[in-house]
Design a protein around this motif. Structure first.
Motif, PDB file in Angstrom:
ATOM      1  N   THR A   6       0.842  -1.199   0.000  1.00 44.07           N
ATOM      2  CA  THR A   6       0.000   0.000   0.000  1.00 44.07           C
ATOM      3  C   THR A   6       0.873   1.243   0.000  1.00 44.07           C
ATOM      4  O   THR A   6       1.988   1.237   0.519  1.00 44.07           O
ATOM      5  CB  THR A   6      -0.935   0.068   1.222  1.00 44.07           C
ATOM      6  OG1 THR A   6      -0.169   0.109   2.419  1.00 44.07           O
ATOM      7  CG2 THR A   6      -1.904  -1.085   1.256  1.00 44.07           C
ATOM      8  N   GLU A   8       0.408   5.223   1.189  1.00 47.01           N
ATOM      9  CA  GLU A   8      -0.469   6.138   1.926  1.00 47.01           C
ATOM     10  C   GLU A   8       0.076   7.549   1.858  1.00 47.01           C
ATOM     11  O   GLU A   8       1.284   7.760   1.785  1.00 47.01           O
ATOM     12  CB  GLU A   8      -0.550   5.711   3.397  1.00 47.01           C
ATOM     13  CG  GLU A   8      -1.145   4.343   3.597  1.00 47.01           C
ATOM     14  CD  GLU A   8      -1.124   3.909   5.046  1.00 47.01           C
ATOM     15  OE1 GLU A   8      -0.606   4.659   5.901  1.00 47.01           O
ATOM     16  OE2 GLU A   8      -1.617   2.807   5.332  1.00 47.01           O
ATOM     17  N   ASP A   9      -0.835   8.521   1.919  1.00 44.18           N
ATOM     18  CA  ASP A   9      -0.423   9.923   1.951  1.00 44.18           C
ATOM     19  C   ASP A   9      -0.036  10.308   3.375  1.00 44.18           C
ATOM     20  O   ASP A   9      -0.025   9.474   4.282  1.00 44.18           O
ATOM     21  CB  ASP A   9      -1.504  10.843   1.378  1.00 44.18           C
ATOM     22  CG  ASP A   9      -2.798  10.840   2.176  1.00 44.18           C
ATOM     23  OD1 ASP A   9      -2.816  10.344   3.321  1.00 44.18           O
ATOM     24  OD2 ASP A   9      -3.804  11.368   1.662  1.00 44.18           O
ATOM     25  N   GLY A  12      -2.357   9.256   6.210  1.00 46.35           N
ATOM     26  CA  GLY A  12      -2.694   7.846   6.358  1.00 46.35           C
ATOM     27  C   GLY A  12      -3.761   7.310   5.441  1.00 46.35           C
ATOM     28  O   GLY A  12      -4.180   6.162   5.593  1.00 46.35           O
ATOM     29  N   GLN A  13      -4.210   8.108   4.472  1.00 45.29           N
ATOM     30  CA  GLN A  13      -5.212   7.608   3.528  1.00 45.29           C
ATOM     31  C   GLN A  13      -4.517   6.827   2.418  1.00 45.29           C
ATOM     32  O   GLN A  13      -3.499   7.261   1.868  1.00 45.29           O
ATOM     33  CB  GLN A  13      -6.023   8.756   2.926  1.00 45.29           C
ATOM     34  CG  GLN A  13      -6.912   9.428   3.935  1.00 45.29           C
ATOM     35  CD  GLN A  13      -7.823  10.470   3.303  1.00 45.29           C
ATOM     36  OE1 GLN A  13      -7.489  11.078   2.297  1.00 45.29           O
ATOM     37  NE2 GLN A  13      -8.961  10.674   3.906  1.00 45.29           N
ATOM     38  N   VAL A  14      -5.059   5.654   2.087  1.00 42.74           N
ATOM     39  CA  VAL A  14      -4.470   4.801   1.062  1.00 42.74           C
ATOM     40  C   VAL A  14      -4.684   5.441  -0.311  1.00 42.74           C
ATOM     41  O   VAL A  14      -5.811   5.745  -0.707  1.00 42.74           O
ATOM     42  CB  VAL A  14      -5.083   3.385   1.098  1.00 42.74           C
ATOM     43  CG1 VAL A  14      -4.571   2.545  -0.055  1.00 42.74           C
ATOM     44  CG2 VAL A  14      -4.776   2.714   2.428  1.00 42.74           C
ATOM     45  N   GLU A  17      -3.115   0.436  -3.744  1.00 40.69           N
ATOM     46  CA  GLU A  17      -2.817  -0.827  -3.084  1.00 40.69           C
ATOM     47  C   GLU A  17      -2.817  -1.947  -4.112  1.00 40.69           C
ATOM     48  O   GLU A  17      -3.437  -1.830  -5.177  1.00 40.69           O
ATOM     49  CB  GLU A  17      -3.825  -1.121  -1.972  1.00 40.69           C
ATOM     50  CG  GLU A  17      -5.251  -1.215  -2.461  1.00 40.69           C
ATOM     51  CD  GLU A  17      -6.260  -1.319  -1.312  1.00 40.69           C
ATOM     52  OE1 GLU A  17      -5.914  -1.839  -0.246  1.00 40.69           O
ATOM     53  OE2 GLU A  17      -7.390  -0.869  -1.509  1.00 40.69           O
ATOM     54  N   TYR A  40       4.950  10.413   2.224  1.00 40.86           N
ATOM     55  CA  TYR A  40       4.195   9.238   1.834  1.00 40.86           C
ATOM     56  C   TYR A  40       4.739   8.051   2.607  1.00 40.86           C
ATOM     57  O   TYR A  40       5.888   8.041   3.043  1.00 40.86           O
ATOM     58  CB  TYR A  40       4.312   8.980   0.329  1.00 40.86           C
ATOM     59  CG  TYR A  40       3.764  10.127  -0.476  1.00 40.86           C
ATOM     60  CD1 TYR A  40       2.421  10.174  -0.789  1.00 40.86           C
ATOM     61  CD2 TYR A  40       4.584  11.174  -0.878  1.00 40.86           C
ATOM     62  CE1 TYR A  40       1.900  11.242  -1.505  1.00 40.86           C
ATOM     63  CE2 TYR A  40       4.072  12.248  -1.590  1.00 40.86           C
ATOM     64  CZ  TYR A  40       2.730  12.276  -1.898  1.00 40.86           C
ATOM     65  OH  TYR A  40       2.219  13.324  -2.575  1.00 40.86           O
TER      66      TYR A  40
END
Length: 71
Positions: A6, A8-9, A12-14, A17, A40
């Motif tokens: 994954t 993530e920014d 913490g948003q994916v 993936e 990231y």
């Protein structure tokens, strides 16, 4: 083991993936640049929670390393 990758920014948003885009049980992400700034996080783990030994390669694509466009 099946790898699970994954990206993530900074909050913490994916963003992306994958578990098998690299063929067989290998993960692969190919992304256009999101932003030159920011943090990231790349997470590499097992999809089935069995664990294992993994190798991670991050290859930035630059104008000189990008494939030439064909017409």
């Amino acid at each position: 083991p099946i790898s699970y990758l994954t990206l993530e920014d900074g909050i913490g948003q994916v963003i992306s993936e994958d578990d098998d885009g690299g063929g067989d049980t290998n993960s692969k992400l190919e992304l256009a640049p999101v932003s030159a700034d920011g943090s990231y996080c790349v997470n590499l783990t097992s999809l089935d929670e069995k664990g294992g030994i993994y190798a991670l390669s991050i290859i930035p694509i630059t104008e000189t390393s990008a494939p030439a466009a064909t017409e």
